[in-house]
Design an enzyme around this catalytic site. Structure first.
Site, PDB file in Angstrom:
ATOM      1  N   PRO A 160     -39.974 -55.243  68.328  1.00  0.00           N
ATOM      2  CA  PRO A 160     -39.856 -55.809  66.977  1.00  0.00           C
ATOM      3  C   PRO A 160     -39.520 -54.749  65.936  1.00  0.00           C
ATOM      4  O   PRO A 160     -40.056 -53.653  65.948  1.00  0.00           O
ATOM      5  CB  PRO A 160     -41.250 -56.390  66.720  1.00  0.00           C
ATOM      6  N   CYS A 161     -38.627 -55.112  65.037  1.00  0.00           N
ATOM      7  CA  CYS A 161     -38.191 -54.146  64.027  1.00  0.00           C
ATOM      8  C   CYS A 161     -38.368 -54.675  62.608  1.00  0.00           C
ATOM      9  O   CYS A 161     -37.830 -54.113  61.670  1.00  0.00           O
ATOM     10  CB  CYS A 161     -36.732 -53.754  64.277  1.00  0.00           C
ATOM     11  N   GLN A 162     -39.149 -55.752  62.443  1.00  0.00           N
ATOM     12  CA  GLN A 162     -39.326 -56.339  61.115  1.00  0.00           C
ATOM     13  C   GLN A 162     -39.849 -55.332  60.095  1.00  0.00           C
ATOM     14  O   GLN A 162     -39.431 -55.321  58.942  1.00  0.00           O
ATOM     15  CB  GLN A 162     -40.313 -57.523  61.165  1.00  0.00           C
TER      16      GLN A 162
END
Length: 143
Positions: free
Chosen positions: A73-75
């Site tokens: 995840p790169c949010q």
């Protein structure tokens, strides 16, 4: 000839295993927590072993594979949002992927290219230097 095997972290709908299987690579296990994406992966790979929550996986206790894939995840790294970086609840899961790779002593890792670009700005962290410069590791940045 030994068939190459694959494990997929942050599996989502199983895109890495699907692409790999088209080239003769056998997906063995996947780690994902969302039920809908897991059901899609199960439709394509009914025999794949689902590990569940990556924070509870011990790399030394799961079947060894030749290749590990992930697109964590790169949010929290995005310019949109709170910009918590690697301390954010989603993006900090990257550290669990690194931990599992090190526990398994896997030699080839295929990581989503978008994640590599976002993580590059955090390269000064010692975990990245240790990960990206492991002598035994071949890092494949995939589009």
């Amino acid at each position: 000839m030994t068939k190459l095997t694959l494990g997929s972290l942050f599996d989502g709908i199983g895109v890495f295993p699907l692409a790999a299987s088209r080239y003769g690579i056998l997906p063995i296990w996947a780690s994902e927590i969302e039920k809908a994406p897991i059901s899609i992966t199960k439709r394509h790979f009914p025999n794949i072993h689902h590990l569940g929550d990556i924070t509870k996986v011990n790399g030394g206790e799961i079947p060894p594979v030749h290749i590990i894939t992930f697109g964590s995840p790169c949010q929290n790294l995005s310019n949109i949002g709170k910009r918590e970086g690697l301390t954010g609840s989603q993006s900090s899961l990257f550290y669990h992927a690194i931990r599992i790779i090190e526990e398994m002593r896997c030699a080839t890792v295929c990581v989503n290219f978008f994640s590599v670009v976002l993580f590059y700005q955090y390269f000064q962290h010692s975990i990245f230097v240790r990960f990206f410069w492991l002598p035994r590791l071949r890092l494949l940045a995939c589009l």
